[in-house]
Write a protein that holds these residues in place. Structure first.
Motif, PDB file in Angstrom:
ATOM      1  N   ALA A  39      18.314 -13.375 -13.337  1.00  0.00           N
ATOM      2  CA  ALA A  39      18.552 -11.993 -13.754  1.00  0.00           C
ATOM      3  C   ALA A  39      19.937 -11.787 -14.354  1.00  0.00           C
ATOM      4  O   ALA A  39      20.181 -10.774 -15.001  1.00  0.00           O
ATOM      5  CB  ALA A  39      18.384 -11.061 -12.561  1.00  0.00           C
ATOM      6  N   VAL A  40      20.865 -12.733 -14.149  1.00  0.00           N
ATOM      7  CA  VAL A  40      22.256 -12.475 -14.541  1.00  0.00           C
ATOM      8  C   VAL A  40      22.844 -13.560 -15.448  1.00  0.00           C
ATOM      9  O   VAL A  40      24.044 -13.643 -15.623  1.00  0.00           O
ATOM     10  CB  VAL A  40      23.133 -12.316 -13.283  1.00  0.00           C
ATOM     11  N   VAL A  41      21.995 -14.414 -16.006  1.00  0.00           N
ATOM     12  CA  VAL A  41      22.484 -15.495 -16.868  1.00  0.00           C
ATOM     13  C   VAL A  41      23.291 -14.915 -18.031  1.00  0.00           C
ATOM     14  O   VAL A  41      22.860 -13.990 -18.718  1.00  0.00           O
ATOM     15  CB  VAL A  41      21.302 -16.330 -17.412  1.00  0.00           C
ATOM     16  N   GLY A  42      24.494 -15.473 -18.246  1.00  0.00           N
ATOM     17  CA  GLY A  42      25.324 -15.063 -19.381  1.00  0.00           C
ATOM     18  C   GLY A  42      26.104 -13.788 -19.169  1.00  0.00           C
ATOM     19  O   GLY A  42      26.729 -13.283 -20.109  1.00  0.00           O
ATOM     20  N   LYS A  43      26.097 -13.245 -17.965  1.00  0.00           N
ATOM     21  CA  LYS A  43      26.809 -11.982 -17.706  1.00  0.00           C
ATOM     22  C   LYS A  43      27.834 -12.186 -16.588  1.00  0.00           C
ATOM     23  O   LYS A  43      27.561 -12.885 -15.616  1.00  0.00           O
ATOM     24  CB  LYS A  43      25.843 -10.870 -17.328  1.00  0.00           C
ATOM     25  N   THR A  44      28.999 -11.572 -16.748  1.00  0.00           N
ATOM     26  CA  THR A  44      30.013 -11.647 -15.693  1.00  0.00           C
ATOM     27  C   THR A  44      29.845 -10.534 -14.673  1.00  0.00           C
ATOM     28  O   THR A  44      30.160 -10.697 -13.497  1.00  0.00           O
ATOM     29  CB  THR A  44      31.432 -11.555 -16.293  1.00  0.00           C
ATOM     30  N   LYS A  45      29.369  -9.378 -15.153  1.00  0.00           N
ATOM     31  CA  LYS A  45      29.103  -8.232 -14.277  1.00  0.00           C
ATOM     32  C   LYS A  45      27.785  -7.587 -14.681  1.00  0.00           C
ATOM     33  O   LYS A  45      27.418  -7.598 -15.855  1.00  0.00           O
ATOM     34  CB  LYS A  45      30.211  -7.181 -14.385  1.00  0.00           C
ATOM     35  N   VAL A  46      27.098  -7.035 -13.715  1.00  0.00           N
ATOM     36  CA  VAL A  46      25.873  -6.272 -14.011  1.00  0.00           C
ATOM     37  C   VAL A  46      25.863  -5.024 -13.145  1.00  0.00           C
ATOM     38  O   VAL A  46      26.418  -5.012 -12.044  1.00  0.00           O
ATOM     39  CB  VAL A  46      24.588  -7.089 -13.739  1.00  0.00           C
ATOM     40  N   SER A  47      25.242  -3.986 -13.659  1.00  0.00           N
ATOM     41  CA  SER A  47      25.081  -2.776 -12.843  1.00  0.00           C
ATOM     42  C   SER A  47      23.879  -2.959 -11.925  1.00  0.00           C
ATOM     43  O   SER A  47      22.956  -3.742 -12.222  1.00  0.00           O
ATOM     44  CB  SER A  47      24.872  -1.550 -13.729  1.00  0.00           C
ATOM     45  N   LEU A  48      23.883  -2.240 -10.830  1.00  0.00           N
ATOM     46  CA  LEU A  48      22.724  -2.277  -9.932  1.00  0.00           C
ATOM     47  C   LEU A  48      21.472  -1.783 -10.663  1.00  0.00           C
ATOM     48  O   LEU A  48      20.374  -2.290 -10.436  1.00  0.00           O
ATOM     49  CB  LEU A  48      22.999  -1.422  -8.692  1.00  0.00           C
ATOM     50  N   GLU A  49      21.645  -0.806 -11.547  1.00  0.00           N
ATOM     51  CA  GLU A  49      20.516  -0.292 -12.325  1.00  0.00           C
ATOM     52  C   GLU A  49      19.918  -1.401 -13.186  1.00  0.00           C
ATOM     53  O   GLU A  49      18.695  -1.574 -13.246  1.00  0.00           O
ATOM     54  CB  GLU A  49      20.970   0.867 -13.213  1.00  0.00           C
ATOM     55  N   TYR A  50      20.805  -2.191 -13.844  1.00  0.00           N
ATOM     56  CA  TYR A  50      20.337  -3.291 -14.688  1.00  0.00           C
ATOM     57  C   TYR A  50      19.560  -4.305 -13.852  1.00  0.00           C
ATOM     58  O   TYR A  50      18.499  -4.800 -14.253  1.00  0.00           O
ATOM     59  CB  TYR A  50      21.545  -3.975 -15.357  1.00  0.00           C
ATOM     60  N   LEU A  51      20.099  -4.624 -12.676  1.00  0.00           N
ATOM     61  CA  LEU A  51      19.475  -5.606 -11.795  1.00  0.00           C
ATOM     62  C   LEU A  51      18.060  -5.168 -11.403  1.00  0.00           C
ATOM     63  O   LEU A  51      17.105  -5.953 -11.433  1.00  0.00           O
ATOM     64  CB  LEU A  51      20.345  -5.774 -10.553  1.00  0.00           C
ATOM     65  N   ILE A  52      17.930  -3.914 -11.048  1.00  0.00           N
ATOM     66  CA  ILE A  52      16.628  -3.380 -10.618  1.00  0.00           C
ATOM     67  C   ILE A  52      15.599  -3.455 -11.732  1.00  0.00           C
ATOM     68  O   ILE A  52      14.409  -3.692 -11.491  1.00  0.00           O
ATOM     69  CB  ILE A  52      16.795  -1.923 -10.131  1.00  0.00           C
ATOM     70  N   LYS A  53      16.037  -3.282 -12.977  1.00  0.00           N
ATOM     71  CA  LYS A  53      15.106  -3.202 -14.107  1.00  0.00           C
ATOM     72  C   LYS A  53      14.633  -4.566 -14.620  1.00  0.00           C
ATOM     73  O   LYS A  53      13.776  -4.623 -15.494  1.00  0.00           O
ATOM     74  CB  LYS A  53      15.746  -2.421 -15.258  1.00  0.00           C
ATOM     75  N   GLN A  54      15.173  -5.659 -14.079  1.00  0.00           N
ATOM     76  CA  GLN A  54      14.768  -6.972 -14.577  1.00  0.00           C
ATOM     77  C   GLN A  54      13.339  -7.309 -14.138  1.00  0.00           C
ATOM     78  O   GLN A  54      13.007  -7.224 -12.954  1.00  0.00           O
ATOM     79  CB  GLN A  54      15.738  -8.046 -14.070  1.00  0.00           C
ATOM     80  N   PRO A  55      12.496  -7.685 -15.096  1.00  0.00           N
ATOM     81  CA  PRO A  55      11.074  -7.916 -14.789  1.00  0.00           C
ATOM     82  C   PRO A  55      10.814  -9.084 -13.840  1.00  0.00           C
ATOM     83  O   PRO A  55       9.789  -9.108 -13.162  1.00  0.00           O
ATOM     84  CB  PRO A  55      10.458  -8.177 -16.174  1.00  0.00           C
ATOM     85  N   ASP A  56      11.755 -10.079 -13.800  1.00  0.00           N
ATOM     86  CA  ASP A  56      11.531 -11.230 -12.922  1.00  0.00           C
ATOM     87  C   ASP A  56      12.108 -11.019 -11.525  1.00  0.00           C
ATOM     88  O   ASP A  56      12.168 -11.936 -10.715  1.00  0.00           O
ATOM     89  CB  ASP A  56      12.106 -12.502 -13.542  1.00  0.00           C
TER      90      ASP A  56
END
Length: 623
Positions: A494-511
């Motif tokens: 869910a976080v490949v290539g990112k240094t930071k992610v929002s919790l909202e972004y994390l929740i929306k990941q299909p995998d």
């Protein structure tokens, strides 16, 4: 002759009758329940389980509207499971295996404590009317009971006939009488009556089962209770077990299939398509090598087991021979044979969406008399009939849930717009707007009605308003909070290539599953760490926001047609330009809106357009 006077009389003390009685009593009406045995209220005639696919949505809706089924299931449950967790939350479903006697005792004690409910042990014999309105009933023993409204919730007891091989027994449930005079009373009033069939498997002695050959299925933790009002202490759950029929089972069944009342011609009515008998399974699916059976305990303090999936009406000796070919059941003892039961029902084109009959004012039908099957479907109808019988007495508009608001609305709309020729059962696939009608948001959808009709108390309403506020706070927190990807190494995809992610972004990941995200949310928002309900609601709201918004736009279009109300006195027979089938269907089902008219089988958009023109003319003349 002496008589008693009530506001509402309910014929039948099953799941429909109990919900109807309790909600009517809560709305300050005096209620009589007519039943053959006052200690068998809401007795589970078939499997002692509540919920399952779509059915659990109904239980949650009943609970949101102040009903009792969810509370009783939570209090008597011996195993709790969540189904369909690998799929989206629209189809997540709760299922509770109950203690059969515990559930029944809970309901009996609860009803006994309600002051304005009287349980009368008797058989209803004749419906009494005057000028097309309900006035009361006369029991088979001759007692006169007066009332302003009647709810008929007779289950399989109306004209009930049990079949075991070539044996026929007049009964609505094994060992109990059936009501025949009541069917005659309906015919005299002009109701159309047909027959349906259902069945149940034999019960087994669990002490004679080889459990080592069966696959254990434990309950889920934390326990997924049905009711927001439940507060049960921790307890050890009982396992259910999975086993399978064998090639020899198939041989035994097919060798004797001519002795089944379904195949000998003894039973002429239609059974439930989605819950077929074991003989029907082997006949229809000859290429299938085996069928799964769930061995489910009947409760605490008993060794009796319910073999879910082995419903049959074969002769007793054939049942014995066949069940002993199942893996793990080679030496099993049967404590009670399986059987089929035929019963009378009134096709549901004869009722309004309020469940009041079209022929007699103040007469309501709920449950299997409308052609449904299942405890949950019956209870949902009973609740609605109870509310609407009170509103009828008070001369208030009926309470009708539409297809976009509740599974109860889907069910009643299906019944009143389609010809029920087989026992009706709910599925999530029947609901067009199922993403907006999930288990988790039943209270969001229905609390305004619970408040309007005073079905839940102010403390419960206040508690839910707090949950709604907390959910919005959690959603906002997820939008505003970012976390380092280094802390999410277990969720690499869910976080490949990112240094930071929002919790909202994390929740929306299909995998990412919601169950994977919840521990992260709990870690970063301590306010809700001990409140998984709020976190789950927030996660679902964030992930499916776009889909839900799209569905809400579709619901607005749906509401537009639903709001085109067709008055009760509208003359469908005077509408010219309709196809013959549409004209006949409109006169038979008498739809209450253009939306409902369009859902009737065989009706085309052109027919609806013609009806719309005549409806506008009719309203202009009436203005």
């Amino acid at each position: 002759m002496t008589s008693k006077d009530f506001d509402i009389i309910i014929i039948g003390g099953g799941h429909a009758g109990i919900e109807a009685a309790l909600v009517a009593a809560r709305m300050d009406k005096s209620v009589a329940i007519i039943t053959m045995d006052s200690r068998k209220l809401a007795l589970m005639s078939c499997n002692p389980a509540i919920g399952g696919i779509a059915k659990s949505h109904v239980v949650k809706e009943i609970d949101a509207l102040g009903g009792i089924m969810g509370i009783a299931a939570d209090a008597s449950g011996i195993q709790f499971r969540k189904l369909n967790l690998s799929r989206g939350p629209a189809v997540w479903s709760t299922r509770v295996q109950c203690d059969r006697r515990g559930y029944n005792d809970f309901i009996c004690d609860y009803v006994a404590a309600v002051i304005n409910i009287e349980v009368i042990e008797s058989l209803a014999g004749q419906i009494l009317t005057e000028s097309g309105k309900i006035t009361g009933i006369r029991t088979e023993s001759g007692e006169l009971l007066l009332c302003k409204a009647i709810i008929v919730a007779t289950g399989t007891f109306l004209g009930g006939l049990i079949h075991i091989g070539d044996k026929k027994i007049k009964a609505g449930r094994i060992g109990e009488n059936a009501a025949y005079k009541l069917s005659d009373s309906f015919r005299e009033l002009g109701f159309e009556i047909s027959r349906l069939k259902t069945g149940t498997p034999p019960r087994l002695n669990g002490d004679t089962i080889d459990w080592s050959k069966c696959e254990a299925q434990p309950g889920h933790e934390p326990i997924p209770f049905f009711s927001f009002r439940s507060n049960r202490a921790p307890f050890k759950q009982s396992p259910c077990y999975l086993t399978y029929t064998t090639e020899l089972t198939k041989t035994k069944i097919l060798e004797n299939i001519h002795r089944s009342p379904m195949f000998s011609g003894q039973i002429k009515s239609t059974g439930p398509r989605y819950c077929p008998s074991i003989e029907d399974k082997f006949f229809r699916f000859k290429d299938k090598e085996r069928h799964q059976l769930f061995l489910e305990p009947e409760g605490n303090g008993t060794s009796e087991i319910y073999p879910n999936g082995f419903s049959t009406s074969l002769p007793e000796e054939v049942q014995y021979a066949a069940i002993r070919t199942v893996t793990g059941l080679e030496n099993v003892e049967i404590t009670r044979p399986g059987y089929a039961v035929e019963y009378d029902y009134c096709p549901a084109h004869q009722i309004k969406p309020s469940l009041e009959t079209r022929l007699v004012k103040g007469l309501f039908f709920a449950g299997q008399i409308n052609g449904t099957s299942g405890y949950e479907e019956a209870a949902g109808q009973g609740l609605m009939a109870g509310i609407n019988s009170v509103l009828y007495i008070e001369n208030e508009p009926a309470f009708v849930l539409d297809r976009s608001e509740a599974y109860i609305g889907v069910m009643i709309d299906d019944l009143t717009t389609r010809s029920t020729t087989e026992p009706y059962r709910l599925f999530t696939s029947r609901a067009e707007y199922r993403l907006a009608m999930r288990e988790d948001n039943a209270r969001d959808r229905l609390t305004r009605y619970a408040e309007k009709y005073a079905l839940v108390d102010k403390a419960e309403l206040g508690s839910f308003e707090q949950i709604q506020r907390q959910t919005e706070q959690a959603v906002q927190f997820c939008k505003e909070t970012t976390i380092p990807s280094s802390e999410l190494l277990d969720l690499v995809g869910a976080v490949v290539g990112k240094t930071k992610v929002s919790l909202e972004y994390l929740i929306k990941q299909p995998d990412m599953s919601i169950s994977q995200v919840l521990p992260v949310l709990a870690k970063y928002d301590g306010r809700f760490a001990d409140n998984p309900l709020v976190l789950e609601r927030a996660a679902i709201k964030i992930r499916y926001q776009g889909y839900v918004e799209k569905q809400e736009r579709e619901i607005k279009k749906f509401k537009k047609l639903e709001n085109e109300v067709i008055p009760e006195g509208f003359g469908f027979d005077e509408v010219r330009g309709l196809k013959k089938e549409a004209s006949e269907k409109f006169q038979r089902f008498r739809p209450s809106s253009l939306g409902q008219a369009g859902r009737i089988e065989g009706v085309t958009p052109g027919d609806v357009a013609v009806l719309s023109v005549y409806l506008k003319r009719f309203k202009a003349l009436m203005a």
